[in-house]
Design a protein around this motif. Sequence first.
Motif, PDB file in Angstrom:
ATOM      1  N   GLU A  14     175.477  75.903  66.721  1.00 23.93           N
ATOM      2  CA  GLU A  14     176.778  75.916  66.041  1.00 23.93           C
ATOM      3  C   GLU A  14     177.409  74.528  66.052  1.00 23.93           C
ATOM      4  O   GLU A  14     178.613  74.388  66.244  1.00 23.93           O
ATOM      5  N   LYS A  40     185.994  75.796  62.341  1.00 23.60           N
ATOM      6  CA  LYS A  40     187.201  75.114  62.812  1.00 23.60           C
ATOM      7  C   LYS A  40     187.047  73.592  62.833  1.00 23.60           C
ATOM      8  O   LYS A  40     188.027  72.865  62.880  1.00 23.60           O
ATOM      9  N   THR A  52     182.699  70.429  74.837  1.00 21.23           N
ATOM     10  CA  THR A  52     182.714  69.685  73.591  1.00 21.23           C
ATOM     11  C   THR A  52     182.616  68.195  73.881  1.00 21.23           C
ATOM     12  O   THR A  52     183.048  67.737  74.933  1.00 21.23           O
ATOM     13  N   TYR A  84     187.643  67.847  62.774  1.00 19.90           N
ATOM     14  CA  TYR A  84     188.895  68.339  63.354  1.00 19.90           C
ATOM     15  C   TYR A  84     190.179  67.815  62.732  1.00 19.90           C
ATOM     16  O   TYR A  84     191.215  68.470  62.864  1.00 19.90           O
TER      17      TYR A  84
HETATM   18  C1  LIG Z   1     184.444  74.593  68.456  1.00 12.59           C
HETATM   19  C2  LIG Z   1     183.222  75.407  68.584  1.00 12.59           C
HETATM   20  C3  LIG Z   1     181.988  74.948  68.081  1.00 12.59           C
HETATM   21  C4  LIG Z   1     181.805  73.561  67.501  1.00 12.59           C
HETATM   22  O1  LIG Z   1     182.039  72.603  68.498  1.00 12.59           O
HETATM   23  P1  LIG Z   1     181.721  71.037  68.225  1.00 12.59           P
HETATM   24  O2  LIG Z   1     182.173  70.377  69.488  1.00 12.59           O
HETATM   25  O3  LIG Z   1     182.528  70.619  67.039  1.00 12.59           O
HETATM   26  O4  LIG Z   1     180.251  70.924  67.994  1.00 12.59           O
HETATM   27  C5  LIG Z   1     180.903  75.790  68.173  1.00 12.59           C
HETATM   28  N1  LIG Z   1     180.997  77.023  68.732  1.00 12.59           N
HETATM   29  C6  LIG Z   1     182.167  77.494  69.232  1.00 12.59           C
HETATM   30  C7  LIG Z   1     182.220  78.839  69.836  1.00 12.59           C
HETATM   31  C8  LIG Z   1     183.316  76.702  69.178  1.00 12.59           C
HETATM   32  O5  LIG Z   1     184.458  77.158  69.696  1.00 12.59           O
END
Ligand SMILES: *Cc1c(COP(=O)(O)O)cnc(C)c1O
Length: 453
Positions: A305, A84, A219, A402
Motif C-alpha cells: 500500500e 489519503k 511512515t 499528503y
Molecule cells: C497512510 C497509510 C498508507 C500509506 O503510507 P505511506 O507512508 O504514504 O506509504 C498505507 N496503508 C495505511 C493503512 C495507511 O494508513
Amino acid sequence: MSEKLRYERPVIQKLNTGLMNKFGTNLDYSPIIEIEGIEVKKLIEEYGSPLFVLSENKIRKKYQHAVRTFSSRYPKVQFAWSYKTNYLNAICSVFHQEGSWAEVVSGFEYEKALANNVPGNKIIFNGPDKSNDDLKNAVIHNSMIHIDHLDELYCLIKLAKEINARPRVAIRVNMDTGVYPMWDRFGLNYENGQAWDALNKIQASGVLDLKGLHCHIGTFMLTPNAYGMAASKLADLAFRVQQKFGISLEYIDMGGGLPSSNNLKGAYLPGIDIIPSIDEFAEAIATGLINSPIRPEDLPTLIMESGRALVDEAGYLLGTVISNKRLSSGKRATIMDFGVNILFTSFWYNHKINPAQPTTDYLEDMEIFGPLCMNIDVIRESISLPPMKKGDQVVVQNVGAYNVTQWMQFITLRPNVVLIDSNAKAHIIRKKESTDYINSMELVPDHLKSFKL
Ligand SMILES: *Cc1c(COP(=O)(O)O)cnc(C)c1O
C-alpha cells in the motif's frame, strides 16, 4: 639528499554531500526553468501562483519500477493506492490505469474509490473509524475489510448475521519490529496474543470469510529490516491459521511507509544519501515471507500500500516572492505566496527549493516564510539561496504526497492543481477555489442578515 617519497595506496571515499568536503559544500540551487517540457513561467502565467504541478510520467515510471522491484523477488504482488496520500481523482486514475487497487481509510475515501470505478472487491478498507453504514456498504460491495479493533469485529459479526452476508476480512496486526515508538494504536498486537485471539474469534463466529493479514508499521521508515521482521511475524500467523483452521490465507498486506527521497527535518544528510532503496525493502519483505514455514505453493499474494514513495517526487509547488525584509538579527527573510496552509509537509521536511530563473552565484543564508498572519508559517528556517526579488519565482520539489490532502483553507483559497501528461500537455485536475464556493457551504440565520454600522 631528501628521502624518497613513500608510496601511498589510493583510496576511494564516499563523499558526504551537504557537508563540507574537499570540493566545498554541495549547494543545490540550480534554477529549474521548466517542468516536463513546460516552462515554469508559462505554467504560472496560465494557471496562477501558487500552483501545484504533478508529472504523470514520473508517477508511472516510479510505479512500474516499484512493481518490477517486488515482482522480481516474490511470485504474486499487488499494489493498492493509498488514497489519503493523494486522492485527487486524476492521480488515483493514473495508479488504477497502471493496475493498482485502492486502499482507503474512511467512508469518504471509500465513496471516492467507488466513484472512480474501482470494483468493490478491489478496494481495501483500513482504519479505526468505519461506521456501521460504512461497513455495510463495504460488505455489500464485497470489499476487503481490515479489522482494526474488537469493537469493529463484533459489529461486523452482528452485521453479517443481520444482512445474511459473508464479509471478506483481514485483521490489522501491530508488532515489535525494533523501531520505536511502536505504532501499536492501530490494529491488534502480535506479541501479546491479541491478534491470535481475534483470528480465533473470527473463525469461531462462522460468519466471516478470513482472507488475509495486514500491517502498516510506520511512515517514512528507514529500516528495511523492520519490514523483514513484520513479514516473518505475519507469515508465522498465517501458518498458524493454516495449521489450526486449514485455511490458506489469500494475501499478506505489508502496508506502506516506504520513504521518498525527501529531506527529513533534523537529519544530518539529504534524504537522497540516507534512504535505503526500494530494492532493500522488497528484499527484506520477500525474504521474510519466502523463508517462512509456508510451503511455496501456498504462499499468499503480497499486497503493498505504498503511498509517499510513489508520488512525492512527482509533485512540484510553484510560487512567487512577495517581498524581502531584514529580520532584527540582520538575517534575510523572503516571503512567498505559499505557506504551511498548502505545504503542510514543511512541518516535517526541509523541502528542496530552487529558483525558477537564472541567478547569480552569490548565496545568502535566508529564512523563507509563507504569507499567513501566523508565526508558525515558516517554509524553511535556514537555506542558502541566491537572493531573489519581488516577483521572482521558485519551484519546491517532492511535494506530491499528503499536501493536496492535508492542505487547509485558512485566510486564503486553495490554488489550481495541474497534471502534465506524457505529451507535455497540462490539464487542470483540481480547480482553484473561489469565494463563492466557500460561501456556498455557509448559512446565515435570518436574524443576522442585516445590520447598520
Ligand atoms: C497512510 C497509510 C498508507 C500509506 O503510507 P505511506 O507512508 O504514504 O506509504 C498505507 N496503508 C495505511 C493503512 C495507511 O494508513
